[in-house]
Scaffold this active site. Structure first.
Site, PDB file in Angstrom:
ATOM      1  N   LEU A  57      36.482  50.193  38.193  1.00 35.33           N
ATOM      2  CA  LEU A  57      37.040  49.429  39.310  1.00 35.33           C
ATOM      3  C   LEU A  57      36.130  49.534  40.523  1.00 35.33           C
ATOM      4  CD1 LEU A  57      39.594  47.986  40.614  1.00 35.33           C
ATOM      5  CD2 LEU A  57      40.309  50.293  41.276  1.00 35.33           C
ATOM      6  N   CYS A  58      35.916  48.416  41.197  1.00 38.47           N
ATOM      7  CA  CYS A  58      35.219  48.416  42.486  1.00 38.47           C
ATOM      8  C   CYS A  58      35.908  47.400  43.396  1.00 38.47           C
ATOM      9  CB  CYS A  58      33.718  48.153  42.323  1.00 38.47           C
ATOM     10  SG  CYS A  58      33.305  46.475  41.810  1.00 38.47           S
TER      11      CYS A  58
END
Length: 111
Positions: free
Chosen positions: A68-69
């Site tokens: 996740l970013c």
């Protein structure tokens, strides 16, 4: 090829996993402090992207890992890196925390 999981499809992806997934948040600490997902049916580990190579030992190789970013580009690169390191069950959360807020949990702040 890295599997792309939209936040709207997250529950289906989690249910399809053989083990409890780990969400690997690769954003900078200030970003994680600004907006973060709340672990429920998954565990959460935040390691900034540039620290991943030195901290690989913290990532269990037999567990599904969803990266996740902010929008999905950094997490895609980390997912590819993990795959090249031999991690088999790796996915990218497409659209990142931004899409998570828009598609799944509007209480997560947009930034």
């Amino acid at each position: 090829m890295i599997e792309q999981v939209r936040p709207a499809d997250w529950d289906d992806w989690v249910q399809a996993q053989a083990a409890r997934p780990l969400v690997l948040d690769v954003r900078q600490p200030w970003e994680v402090h600004t907006a973060s997902v709340q672990p429920q049916e998954f565990d959460l580990l935040a390691i900034p992207m540039n620290e991943i190579p030195a901290r690989l030992a913290e990532l269990p190789p037999g567990r599904p890992i969803a990266c996740l970013c902010h929008h999905g580009a950094r997490s895609q690169r980390v997912a590819l890196f993990l795959q090249h390191q031999g991690y088999a069950a790796v996915a990218n959360i497409a659209g990142g925390i931004d899409a998570w807020s828009r598609e799944r949990d509007p209480s997560v702040p947009l930034y």
